[in-house]
Design a protein around this motif. Structure first.
Motif, PDB file in Angstrom:
ATOM      1  N   PRO A 144       0.692  -1.306   0.098  1.00  0.00           N
ATOM      2  CA  PRO A 144      -0.121   0.027   0.178  1.00  0.00           C
ATOM      3  C   PRO A 144       0.789   1.267   0.025  1.00  0.00           C
ATOM      4  N   ASP A 145       2.051   1.076   0.442  1.00  0.00           N
ATOM      5  CA  ASP A 145       2.839   2.541   0.611  1.00  0.00           C
ATOM      6  C   ASP A 145       3.529   2.681  -0.938  1.00  0.00           C
ATOM      7  N   GLY A 146       3.347   2.015  -1.872  1.00  0.00           N
ATOM      8  CA  GLY A 146       3.935   2.267  -2.949  1.00  0.00           C
ATOM      9  C   GLY A 146       2.706   2.504  -4.000  1.00  0.00           C
ATOM     10  N   LEU A 147       1.575   2.672  -3.357  1.00  0.00           N
ATOM     11  CA  LEU A 147       0.330   3.148  -4.579  1.00  0.00           C
ATOM     12  C   LEU A 147       0.062   4.534  -4.414  1.00  0.00           C
ATOM     13  N   SER A 148      -0.528   4.888  -5.656  1.00  0.00           N
ATOM     14  CA  SER A 148      -1.089   6.210  -5.678  1.00  0.00           C
ATOM     15  C   SER A 148      -2.225   6.247  -5.193  1.00  0.00           C
ATOM     16  N   ALA A 149      -2.704   7.704  -4.694  1.00  0.00           N
ATOM     17  CA  ALA A 149      -3.903   7.756  -4.051  1.00  0.00           C
ATOM     18  C   ALA A 149      -5.358   6.970  -4.383  1.00  0.00           C
ATOM     19  N   THR A 150      -5.235   7.045  -5.993  1.00  0.00           N
ATOM     20  CA  THR A 150      -6.276   6.215  -6.450  1.00  0.00           C
ATOM     21  C   THR A 150      -6.315   4.866  -6.281  1.00  0.00           C
ATOM     22  N   GLN A 151      -5.057   4.241  -6.520  1.00  0.00           N
ATOM     23  CA  GLN A 151      -4.900   2.897  -6.420  1.00  0.00           C
ATOM     24  C   GLN A 151      -5.016   2.506  -4.825  1.00  0.00           C
ATOM     25  N   PHE A 152      -4.796   3.430  -3.798  1.00  0.00           N
ATOM     26  CA  PHE A 152      -4.905   2.853  -2.542  1.00  0.00           C
ATOM     27  C   PHE A 152      -6.349   2.778  -2.129  1.00  0.00           C
ATOM     28  N   ALA A 153      -7.092   3.939  -2.812  1.00  0.00           N
ATOM     29  CA  ALA A 153      -8.648   4.136  -2.608  1.00  0.00           C
ATOM     30  C   ALA A 153      -9.243   2.810  -3.217  1.00  0.00           C
ATOM     31  N   ASN A 154      -8.697   2.222  -4.352  1.00  0.00           N
ATOM     32  CA  ASN A 154      -9.346   0.936  -5.020  1.00  0.00           C
ATOM     33  C   ASN A 154      -9.078  -0.288  -4.382  1.00  0.00           C
ATOM     34  N   LEU A 155      -7.818  -0.110  -3.802  1.00  0.00           N
ATOM     35  CA  LEU A 155      -7.516  -1.458  -2.909  1.00  0.00           C
ATOM     36  C   LEU A 155      -8.497  -1.692  -1.596  1.00  0.00           C
ATOM     37  N   HIS A 156      -8.590  -0.694  -1.158  1.00  0.00           N
ATOM     38  CA  HIS A 156      -9.887  -0.638   0.252  1.00  0.00           C
ATOM     39  C   HIS A 156     -11.100  -0.688  -0.259  1.00  0.00           C
ATOM     40  N   ARG A 157     -11.653  -0.170  -1.443  1.00  0.00           N
ATOM     41  CA  ARG A 157     -13.081  -0.241  -1.701  1.00  0.00           C
ATOM     42  C   ARG A 157     -13.414  -1.597  -2.737  1.00  0.00           C
ATOM     43  N   TRP A 158     -12.394  -2.060  -3.743  1.00  0.00           N
ATOM     44  CA  TRP A 158     -12.458  -2.861  -4.498  1.00  0.00           C
ATOM     45  C   TRP A 158     -11.906  -4.171  -4.196  1.00  0.00           C
ATOM     46  N   GLY A 159     -10.716  -4.084  -3.312  1.00  0.00           N
ATOM     47  CA  GLY A 159      -9.928  -5.167  -3.075  1.00  0.00           C
ATOM     48  C   GLY A 159      -8.724  -5.621  -3.861  1.00  0.00           C
ATOM     49  N   ASN A 160      -8.393  -4.515  -4.819  1.00  0.00           N
ATOM     50  CA  ASN A 160      -7.587  -4.297  -5.764  1.00  0.00           C
ATOM     51  C   ASN A 160      -7.167  -2.918  -6.474  1.00  0.00           C
ATOM     52  N   PRO A 161      -5.967  -2.611  -6.371  1.00  0.00           N
ATOM     53  CA  PRO A 161      -5.591  -1.213  -6.706  1.00  0.00           C
ATOM     54  C   PRO A 161      -5.886  -1.144  -8.065  1.00  0.00           C
ATOM     55  N   TYR A 162      -5.808  -1.845  -9.091  1.00  0.00           N
ATOM     56  CA  TYR A 162      -5.773  -1.765 -10.452  1.00  0.00           C
ATOM     57  C   TYR A 162      -7.020  -2.275 -11.165  1.00  0.00           C
ATOM     58  N   VAL A 163      -7.963  -1.348 -10.805  1.00  0.00           N
ATOM     59  CA  VAL A 163      -9.345  -1.656 -11.297  1.00  0.00           C
ATOM     60  C   VAL A 163      -9.738  -0.106 -11.717  1.00  0.00           C
ATOM     61  N   MET A 164     -10.944  -0.312 -12.711  1.00  0.00           N
ATOM     62  CA  MET A 164     -11.538   1.106 -13.105  1.00  0.00           C
ATOM     63  C   MET A 164     -10.684   1.669 -13.907  1.00  0.00           C
ATOM     64  N   GLU A 165     -10.279   3.201 -13.812  1.00  0.00           N
ATOM     65  CA  GLU A 165      -9.360   3.732 -14.718  1.00  0.00           C
ATOM     66  C   GLU A 165      -8.058   3.278 -14.471  1.00  0.00           C
ATOM     67  N   GLU A 166      -7.565   2.687 -13.504  1.00  0.00           N
ATOM     68  CA  GLU A 166      -6.140   1.975 -13.084  1.00  0.00           C
ATOM     69  C   GLU A 166      -6.213   0.629 -13.891  1.00  0.00           C
ATOM     70  N   PHE A 167      -6.897   0.181 -14.406  1.00  0.00           N
ATOM     71  CA  PHE A 167      -7.040  -1.133 -15.109  1.00  0.00           C
ATOM     72  C   PHE A 167      -6.234  -1.150 -16.229  1.00  0.00           C
ATOM     73  N   ARG A 168      -5.626  -2.079 -16.825  1.00  0.00           N
ATOM     74  CA  ARG A 168      -5.121  -2.399 -18.138  1.00  0.00           C
ATOM     75  C   ARG A 168      -5.196  -3.714 -18.863  1.00  0.00           C
ATOM     76  N   PHE A 169      -5.755  -4.034 -19.350  1.00  0.00           N
ATOM     77  CA  PHE A 169      -6.079  -5.567 -19.870  1.00  0.00           C
ATOM     78  C   PHE A 169      -4.735  -6.030 -20.252  1.00  0.00           C
ATOM     79  N   HIS A 170      -4.283  -7.271 -19.858  1.00  0.00           N
ATOM     80  CA  HIS A 170      -2.982  -7.900 -20.332  1.00  0.00           C
ATOM     81  C   HIS A 170      -3.185  -9.318 -20.081  1.00  0.00           C
ATOM     82  N   MET A 171      -2.386 -10.036 -20.752  1.00  0.00           N
ATOM     83  CA  MET A 171      -2.353 -11.640 -20.440  1.00  0.00           C
ATOM     84  C   MET A 171      -0.989 -12.078 -20.356  1.00  0.00           C
ATOM     85  N   PRO A 172      -0.477 -12.119 -19.113  1.00  0.00           N
ATOM     86  CA  PRO A 172       0.997 -12.390 -19.052  1.00  0.00           C
ATOM     87  C   PRO A 172       1.572 -13.706 -19.580  1.00  0.00           C
TER      88      PRO A 172
END
Length: 235
Positions: A144-172
């Protein structure tokens, strides 16, 4: 045991078959696969660089792995996912390419795809009620210390930092790759994947994936077709 909602092509799709060989495991059957023979890269190197995505199997995450809430049975998740998938019309990602994302390689849309972004956001919102709250240990693993404010809020609201506008679809297709190894890894990935990336990728199903035990590999539990029966094939 955790669940995840993802996209992956059907088991018989050429892209699925190539990805299973490269990663060393079939995400549908769970069977281990022999790595491909490629010039300039040994089988042990391939196994090392694919260790992380091999555990998760070939997929593009739409809703990251989560534990089910105690009052939400798997049967309800399956019913709701089947109903939800039927409300979305199948679509195509015009072109997917091998690209570096941070220090690992994935298959990414070559241009932004609004439809996959919208699908992911809708899934995160619709199925968040099935997700058990994160534990303190899970929150700490998200750095959490390495996340942006938006990512931190996503983590606590949705359980993952990289959702909504922070999401980028990829297939590793690799785990982290050292900069010194990138000039050897990237050409190999292009040689292996580009022959099956010449056509658009059709997104016509949503996959429910399940973790086999705690910390075990993920496999496809079920595929849920998108659209009404009469509209599930794109002309």
């Amino acid at each position: 045991m955790r669940y995840a909602i993802c996209f992956t092509p059907p088991a018989s799709d050429p892209l699925s078959l190539v990805a299973a060989n490269w990663l060393g495991r079939n995400v549908f059957s769970g069977d281990m696969m022999e790595p491909p023979a490629v010039r300039g890269l040994g089988i042990h190197e391939i196994a090392f660089h694919t260790a992380v995505p091999r555990r998760y199997g070939f997929h593009g995450v739409l809703k990251a792995p989560f534990h089910l809430s105690r009052d939400m049975p798997e049967s309800q998740l399956l019913r709701d996912l089947m109903r939800f998938s039927g409300t979305f019309i199948p679509f195509q990602i015009p072109r997917i390419e091998v690209a570096r994302l941070g220090n690992f390689y994935s298959l990414l849309p070559s241009t932004p795809c609004e439809q996959i972004q919208y699908l992911a956001s809708a899934i995160v919102q619709e199925f968040d009620r099935f997700r058990a709250p994160l534990s303190e240990a899970e929150i700490e693993r998200s750095d959490p210390d390495g996340l942006s404010a938006t990512q931190f809020a996503n983590l606590h609201r949705w359980g993952n930092p990289y959702v909504m506008e922070e999401f980028r679809f990829h297939m590793p297709v690799t785990g982290p790759v050292n900069a010194i190894d990138m000039p050897r890894i990237e050409p190999v990935l292009r040689t292996i994947f580009e022959p099956v990336l010449s056509e658009p990728v059709t997104v016509s199903n949503v996959a429910l994936m399940i973790e086999e035990g705690t910390g075990g590999p993920f496999r496809v539990h079920s595929l849920h077709p998108m659209g009404k029966v009469s509209a599930r094939k794109i002309a």
